[in-house]
Scaffold this motif. Structure first.
Motif, PDB file in Angstrom:
ATOM      1  N   CYS A   1       6.607  10.357   6.336  1.00 54.28           N
ATOM      2  CA  CYS A   1       7.279  10.488   7.678  1.00 54.28           C
ATOM      3  C   CYS A   1       7.525   9.220   8.323  1.00 54.28           C
ATOM      4  O   CYS A   1       6.669   8.573   8.832  1.00 54.28           O
ATOM      5  N   PRO A   2       8.744   8.664   8.531  1.00 54.99           N
ATOM      6  CA  PRO A   2       9.074   7.691   9.331  1.00 54.99           C
ATOM      7  C   PRO A   2       8.434   7.680  10.765  1.00 54.99           C
ATOM      8  O   PRO A   2       7.960   6.564  11.377  1.00 54.99           O
ATOM      9  N   VAL A   3       8.664   8.782  11.349  1.00 52.20           N
ATOM     10  CA  VAL A   3       8.241   9.125  12.807  1.00 52.20           C
ATOM     11  C   VAL A   3       6.738   9.074  12.802  1.00 52.20           C
ATOM     12  O   VAL A   3       6.214   8.377  13.603  1.00 52.20           O
TER      13      VAL A   3
ATOM     14  N   THR B   1      13.337  12.607  12.083  1.00 56.85           N
ATOM     15  CA  THR B   1      14.803  12.179  12.051  1.00 56.85           C
ATOM     16  C   THR B   1      15.743  13.124  10.916  1.00 56.85           C
ATOM     17  O   THR B   1      16.850  12.746  10.726  1.00 56.85           O
ATOM     18  N   LEU B   2      15.199  14.259  10.491  1.00 47.79           N
ATOM     19  CA  LEU B   2      15.727  15.091   9.654  1.00 47.79           C
ATOM     20  C   LEU B   2      16.041  14.517   8.369  1.00 47.79           C
ATOM     21  O   LEU B   2      16.896  14.617   7.684  1.00 47.79           O
ATOM     22  N   CYS B   3      15.188  13.394   7.996  1.00 49.51           N
ATOM     23  CA  CYS B   3      15.622  12.725   6.747  1.00 49.51           C
ATOM     24  C   CYS B   3      15.374  13.517   5.424  1.00 49.51           C
ATOM     25  O   CYS B   3      15.924  13.210   4.431  1.00 49.51           O
ATOM     26  N   GLY B   4      14.287  14.588   5.708  1.00 49.71           N
ATOM     27  CA  GLY B   4      14.233  15.380   4.472  1.00 49.71           C
ATOM     28  C   GLY B   4      12.973  14.782   3.655  1.00 49.71           C
ATOM     29  O   GLY B   4      12.809  15.515   2.513  1.00 49.71           O
ATOM     30  N   SER B   5      12.646  13.813   3.761  1.00 53.46           N
ATOM     31  CA  SER B   5      11.405  13.115   3.012  1.00 53.46           C
ATOM     32  C   SER B   5      10.380  13.967   2.986  1.00 53.46           C
ATOM     33  O   SER B   5       9.521  14.036   1.817  1.00 53.46           O
ATOM     34  N   CYS B   6       9.930  14.570   4.007  1.00 54.28           N
ATOM     35  CA  CYS B   6       8.717  15.424   3.925  1.00 54.28           C
ATOM     36  C   CYS B   6       8.821  16.650   3.111  1.00 54.28           C
ATOM     37  O   CYS B   6       8.011  17.078   2.196  1.00 54.28           O
TER      38      CYS B   6
ATOM     39  N   ILE C   1       7.789  23.338   0.722  1.00 58.20           N
ATOM     40  CA  ILE C   1       8.095  23.897   1.885  1.00 58.20           C
ATOM     41  C   ILE C   1       9.193  23.242   2.759  1.00 58.20           C
ATOM     42  O   ILE C   1       9.170  21.846   2.421  1.00 58.20           O
ATOM     43  N   ASN C   2      10.368  24.012   2.979  1.00 60.43           N
ATOM     44  CA  ASN C   2      11.428  23.351   3.465  1.00 60.43           C
ATOM     45  C   ASN C   2      11.196  22.797   5.030  1.00 60.43           C
ATOM     46  O   ASN C   2      11.874  23.381   5.906  1.00 60.43           O
ATOM     47  N   LEU C   3      10.462  21.780   5.164  1.00 56.80           N
ATOM     48  CA  LEU C   3       9.962  21.264   6.393  1.00 56.80           C
ATOM     49  C   LEU C   3      10.812  20.873   7.517  1.00 56.80           C
ATOM     50  O   LEU C   3      11.133  21.375   8.516  1.00 56.80           O
ATOM     51  N   HIS C   4      12.142  20.154   7.016  1.00 56.40           N
ATOM     52  CA  HIS C   4      12.972  19.608   7.618  1.00 56.40           C
ATOM     53  C   HIS C   4      13.882  20.877   8.183  1.00 56.40           C
ATOM     54  O   HIS C   4      14.493  20.653   9.541  1.00 56.40           O
ATOM     55  N   GLU C   5      13.996  21.468   7.448  1.00 51.89           N
ATOM     56  CA  GLU C   5      14.773  22.843   7.783  1.00 51.89           C
ATOM     57  C   GLU C   5      14.224  23.543   8.687  1.00 51.89           C
ATOM     58  O   GLU C   5      15.003  24.190   9.764  1.00 51.89           O
TER      59      GLU C   5
ATOM     60  N   LEU D   1      12.201  22.470  10.848  1.00 50.80           N
ATOM     61  CA  LEU D   1      12.167  21.738  12.437  1.00 50.80           C
ATOM     62  C   LEU D   1      13.535  21.985  12.951  1.00 50.80           C
ATOM     63  O   LEU D   1      13.779  21.940  14.202  1.00 50.80           O
ATOM     64  N   LEU D   2      14.625  21.839  12.041  1.00 55.84           N
ATOM     65  CA  LEU D   2      15.976  22.001  12.963  1.00 55.84           C
ATOM     66  C   LEU D   2      16.148  23.517  13.321  1.00 55.84           C
ATOM     67  O   LEU D   2      16.620  23.498  14.578  1.00 55.84           O
TER      68      LEU D   2
END
Length: 464
Positions: A317-319, A357-362, A370-374, A376-377
């Motif tokens: 995660c970049p953050v 950042t919703l980059c989806g790398s996670c 796990i659809n983590l970025h989805e 989070l959105l």
């Protein structure tokens, strides 16, 4: 969690970023682990098949979790273990205390357990006059510094060897200024050995629980969990109910994924299996809910229960890499923590879904898909609907929405913005009124807008 804890992630991240050298070092250290993970994943042609299988096994288990928990309880008790149920952190802590008081225990050694961190077990026991020593090296370092872990696999990743040297000199009376890792490790080993010998009870977490055998599996790289439960007669294993898998036949899939995803190694050094207590001893297994049933009943967030706590999402995660684990003010930081913590306490952790950042790398590196970025959105909308967002976030979006619905105004403001970006002196662009520009360069203003370019091309095509 202290009442003085700052739960605002941007403010905590800004504090972490004041030391730019440490920030860059932290970023590089975690990316190094991410690269090791990638090399290990590429070494297995069946990697994606393993991920898909693990995801399906976890989804199936969650869908029948009550049945599998009852099966696990039955089989664990048949092997001589005592099984306890705890609905929340307070009940978990009370159960642990009752077991310790029954055995008149005063000294506890504990292997790394994120569940006990989640339940704040250490301060609870210390308030009741019981000494608790974390025996994982990273955990012991942050415990001596009176800090929480900043990562679920590498608790002291935010510290350099100089920090550890200073901490050990203060608490273990090691040689001042000696930063040699071998010397510091040996000093910690000698310090912890005496704690192991004096312990009345050993506490561990649980990485996996097997419904069909009633056994539990604890994975470590230091062997501290094995030693911690081999010398005392009482072993207390604390596990979240999501750690269950149906069968021992599924275990190899998760063991192949866990270490490769967490630290980029083929397997953890020690994968210890416990099936009932050792002869003359006691094994207490505490099954903890603490909000997990609420997740299980949610179509949007149920997948979060698949998590095997490998930390891969944090390493990529970049953050997280640039803000540090403590900026999340939570036991589990990073992308998975940004889901779990607001769902448990939206008021305090409302900023975490936006630490992304919703980059989806996670989601790309998660070993159980796990659809983590989805999530989070989706969670951002939920936080907004609960009216937990400050006006500093909602008002700019309302203004932007109003402008976007008026194309001519939007085009005019775009031309004004381009003019000012080109002609204003730098100090008028980069100042306290422009927080976006604190650590970034504003984009260079293009000579023409997209609308102007489109109109030119359309006119050119008409003339042909």
């Amino acid at each position: 969690m202290s009442s003085t804890t700052n739960f605002d992630h941007p403010a905590n991240a800004q504090k972490f970023n004041q030391d730019q050298a440490r920030t860059h070092w932290h970023d590089s250290a975690l990316w190094f682990i991410r690269e090791k993970r990638d090399r290990m994943a590429k070494s297995l042609p069946e990697w994606e098949t393993l991920r898909a299988c693990a995801s399906q096994i976890k989804a199936h288990t969650v869908s029948k979790l009550a049945d599998y928990l009852e099966e696990f309880e039955k089989n664990a008790r048949a092997r001589g273990a005592t099984v306890h149920w705890a609905k929340d952190a307070d009940e978990h802590n009370r159960i642990v205390l009752e077991i310790l008081q029954k055995h008149e225990a005063e000294r506890i050694v504990k292997s790394k357990s994120m569940l006990t961190e989640e339940c704040h077990l250490n301060p609870f026991l210390e308030q009741n006059g019981i000494e608790v020593v974390d025996t994982d090296l990273g955990e012991r370092i942050v415990q001596l510094r009176q800090e929480g872990p900043s990562h679920i696999v590498m608790p002291a990743i935010h510290l350099k060897k100089e920090d550890v040297s200073q901490t050990f000199h203060q608490h273990l009376h090691t040689e001042a200024g000696n930063n040699d890792p071998s010397y510091l490790t040996e000093s910690a080993r000698q310090h912890l050995r005496s704690k192991f010998m004096q312990a009345d009870v050993g506490i561990t977490g649980v990485n996996f629980a097997l419904a069909d055998t009633g056994g539990i599996v604890v994975c470590t790289n230091e062997g501290n969990a094995d030693l911690g439960v081999s010398l005392p007669n009482v072993h207390i294993a604390c596990m979240g109910i999501e750690k269950l898998i149906p069968s021992v036949n599924h275990l190899s899939i998760f063991l192949r994924l866990l270490a490769r995803s967490a630290t980029g190694q083929p397997i953890t050094t020690y994968s210890s299996h416990f099936h009932g207590p050792r002869e003359g001893g006691e094994l207490h297994i505490i099954l903890v809910d603490n909000g997990r049933s609420n997740l299980m009943n949610s179509d949007d967030y149920r997948n979060a229960l698949k998590c095997i706590r490998c930390g891969a999402c944090m390493n990529t995660c970049p953050v997280y890499r640039r803000s540090g684990g403590h900026s999340y003010a939570a036991t589990v930081p990073g992308p998975i923590g940004s889901i779990l913590n607001p769902l448990r306490d939206a008021k305090h952790h409302k900023s975490l879904p936006f630490a992304c950042t919703l980059c989806g790398s996670c989601s790309d590196v998660c070993p159980v898909q796990i659809n983590l970025h989805e999530q989070l959105l989706t969670l951002r909308t939920e936080v907004k609907n609960q009216k937990q967002l400050p006006a500093s976030k909602t008002m700019p979006m309302r203004i932007a929405s109003w402008v976007f619905q008026r194309p001519k105004l939007y085009a005019w403001l775009g031309s004004v913005g381009k003019f000012f970006l080109r002609n204003l002196p730098r100090f008028m662009i980069y100042n306290g009124l422009n927080p976006w520009g604190k650590n970034r360069e504003m984009p260079e203003a293009p000579p023409e807008s997209f609308r102007q370019q489109y109109a030119k091309r359309a006119k050119k095509n008409e003339s042909k």
